[in-house]
Design a protein around this motif. Structure first.
Motif, mmCIF file in Angstrom:
data_model
loop_
_atom_site.group_PDB
_atom_site.id
_atom_site.type_symbol
_atom_site.label_atom_id
_atom_site.label_comp_id
_atom_site.label_asym_id
_atom_site.label_seq_id
_atom_site.Cartn_x
_atom_site.Cartn_y
_atom_site.Cartn_z
ATOM 1 N N THR A 68 53.173 5.338 -36.777
ATOM 2 C CA THR A 68 52.615 4.662 -37.735
ATOM 3 C C THR A 68 53.518 5.063 -39.048
ATOM 4 N N ILE A 69 54.213 4.242 -39.771
ATOM 5 C CA ILE A 69 54.892 4.285 -40.896
ATOM 6 C C ILE A 69 54.000 4.274 -42.084
ATOM 7 N N SER A 70 54.265 5.275 -43.180
ATOM 8 C CA SER A 70 53.353 5.232 -44.494
ATOM 9 C C SER A 70 54.607 5.863 -45.515
ATOM 10 N N ARG A 71 54.043 5.802 -46.763
ATOM 11 C CA ARG A 71 54.896 6.164 -47.687
ATOM 12 C C ARG A 71 54.052 6.731 -49.082
ATOM 13 N N ASP A 72 54.601 7.567 -49.564
ATOM 14 C CA ASP A 72 53.960 8.042 -51.060
ATOM 15 C C ASP A 72 54.952 7.740 -52.117
ATOM 16 N N ASN A 73 54.833 6.730 -52.794
ATOM 17 C CA ASN A 73 55.490 6.181 -53.868
ATOM 18 C C ASN A 73 55.759 7.177 -54.929
ATOM 19 N N ALA A 74 54.956 7.951 -55.344
ATOM 20 C CA ALA A 74 54.882 8.932 -56.153
ATOM 21 C C ALA A 74 55.682 10.034 -56.059
ATOM 22 N N LYS A 75 55.856 10.318 -54.507
ATOM 23 C CA LYS A 75 56.891 11.511 -54.195
ATOM 24 C C LYS A 75 58.087 10.820 -53.724
ATOM 25 N N ASN A 76 58.299 9.700 -53.600
ATOM 26 C CA ASN A 76 59.506 8.958 -53.012
ATOM 27 C C ASN A 76 59.779 9.343 -51.716
ATOM 28 N N THR A 77 58.814 9.224 -50.968
ATOM 29 C CA THR A 77 58.840 9.884 -49.675
ATOM 30 C C THR A 77 58.173 8.991 -48.576
ATOM 31 N N VAL A 78 58.661 8.808 -47.236
ATOM 32 C CA VAL A 78 58.435 7.999 -46.217
ATOM 33 C C VAL A 78 58.022 9.142 -45.117
ATOM 34 N N TYR A 79 57.047 8.423 -44.347
ATOM 35 C CA TYR A 79 56.711 9.347 -43.218
ATOM 36 C C TYR A 79 56.614 8.511 -41.797
ATOM 37 N N LEU A 80 56.706 9.144 -40.627
ATOM 38 C CA LEU A 80 56.500 8.501 -39.527
ATOM 39 C C LEU A 80 55.873 9.224 -38.564
ATOM 40 N N GLN A 81 54.384 9.085 -38.278
ATOM 41 C CA GLN A 81 53.787 9.806 -37.371
ATOM 42 C C GLN A 81 53.963 9.030 -36.075
ATOM 43 N N MET A 82 54.376 9.957 -34.942
ATOM 44 C CA MET A 82 54.670 9.565 -33.876
ATOM 45 C C MET A 82 53.699 10.132 -32.917
ATOM 46 N N ASN A 83 53.146 9.339 -32.186
ATOM 47 C CA ASN A 83 51.963 9.664 -31.141
ATOM 48 C C ASN A 83 52.194 8.947 -29.955
ATOM 49 N N SER A 84 51.627 9.827 -28.876
ATOM 50 C CA SER A 84 51.816 9.464 -27.463
ATOM 51 C C SER A 84 53.384 8.996 -27.147
ATOM 52 N N LEU A 85 54.075 9.968 -27.604
ATOM 53 C CA LEU A 85 55.422 10.402 -27.585
ATOM 54 C C LEU A 85 55.773 10.005 -25.978
ATOM 55 N N LYS A 86 56.874 9.461 -25.751
ATOM 56 C CA LYS A 86 57.737 9.077 -24.338
ATOM 57 C C LYS A 86 58.938 9.609 -24.109
ATOM 58 N N PRO A 87 59.295 9.911 -23.027
ATOM 59 C CA PRO A 87 60.790 10.396 -23.055
ATOM 60 C C PRO A 87 61.828 9.479 -23.549
ATOM 61 N N ASP A 88 61.354 8.266 -23.482
ATOM 62 C CA ASP A 88 62.237 7.082 -24.049
ATOM 63 C C ASP A 88 62.450 7.100 -25.626
ATOM 64 N N ASP A 89 61.586 7.828 -26.187
ATOM 65 C CA ASP A 89 61.682 7.872 -27.718
ATOM 66 C C ASP A 89 62.724 8.931 -28.174
ATOM 67 N N THR A 90 63.360 9.780 -27.206
ATOM 68 C CA THR A 90 64.369 10.619 -27.358
ATOM 69 C C THR A 90 65.619 10.142 -28.146
ATOM 70 N N ALA A 91 65.736 10.347 -29.415
ATOM 71 C CA ALA A 91 67.017 9.785 -29.905
ATOM 72 C C ALA A 91 66.971 10.724 -31.346
ATOM 73 N N VAL A 92 68.099 10.365 -32.220
ATOM 74 C CA VAL A 92 68.393 10.932 -33.402
ATOM 75 C C VAL A 92 67.667 9.801 -34.279
ATOM 76 N N TYR A 93 66.690 10.487 -35.002
ATOM 77 C CA TYR A 93 66.052 9.413 -36.043
ATOM 78 C C TYR A 93 66.583 9.554 -37.375
ATOM 79 N N TYR A 94 67.095 8.375 -38.046
ATOM 80 C CA TYR A 94 67.490 8.334 -39.397
ATOM 81 C C TYR A 94 66.649 7.397 -40.314
ATOM 82 N N CYS A 95 66.492 8.123 -41.333
ATOM 83 C CA CYS A 95 65.790 7.446 -42.710
ATOM 84 C C CYS A 95 66.596 6.745 -43.305
#
Length: 122
Positions: A68-95
Motif C-alpha cells: 500500500t502506497i500513501s503520502r503525507d503532503n504536509a510532510k512531503n513524504t511518501v510511504y510504502l507498506q509492504m505486507n506478505s513479503l516474498k523472496p521475489d520482493d528482494t531488491a533495492v527500493y528507490y523513491c
C-alpha cells in the motif's frame, strides 16, 4: 536543491512486513507524482507503485493486495507498506518524485532517492 531520503529497509521473513518512508526536502514548490521503484540483481528497475498529489494510486500486478502506497503532503513524504513479503520482493527500493522547485516553478523534474535494500529471506 532537492533531496529524497529513504528509510525503513532491512531484512524480513517471508510473510513478514516492512514499511518504507521517503521524505523530500529542499526548495520545493510542488510535488506531483511520488512513487517507489525497485531493482533486483541482474534485472531492470521497475515501477512498484505510484501515487498522485490527489492520492490516486497505481500498483504493479505482482504487489497488488500486498503493498500500500500513501503520502503525507504536509510532510512531503511518501510511504510504502509492504505486507506478505516474498523472496521475489528482494531488491533495492528507490523513491521517485516529480517536483517543481521554488527557483523554477514551471518545470517538473524527476528526483531519486539513494535506494534502500529490502531482503526477504528465511
Amino acid at each position: 536543491q532537492v533531496q529524497l531520503v529513504e528509510s525503513g529497509g532491512g531484512l524480513a521473513l517471508p510473510g513478514g512486513s516492512l514499511r518504507l518512508s521517503c521524505a523530500a526536502s529542499g526548495s520545493i514548490a510542488s510535488i506531483y507524482v511520488m512513487g517507489w521503484y525497485r531493482q533486483a540483481p541482474g534485472k531492470q528497475r521497475e515501477l512498484v507503485a505510484r501515487i498522485t498529489s490527489g492520492s490516486k494510486s497505481h500498483y504493479v500486478d505482482s504487489v497488488k493486495g500486498r503493498f500500500t502506497i500513501s503520502r503525507d503532503n504536509a510532510k512531503n513524504t511518501v510511504y510504502l507498506q509492504m505486507n506478505s513479503l516474498k523472496p521475489d520482493d528482494t531488491a533495492v527500493y528507490y523513491c521517485n518524485a516529480v517536483i517543481t522547485t521554488v527557483q523554477d516553478p514551471g518545470k517538473g523534474e524527476n528526483y531519486w532517492g539513494q535506494g534502500t535494500q529490502v531482503t526477504v529471506s528465511s
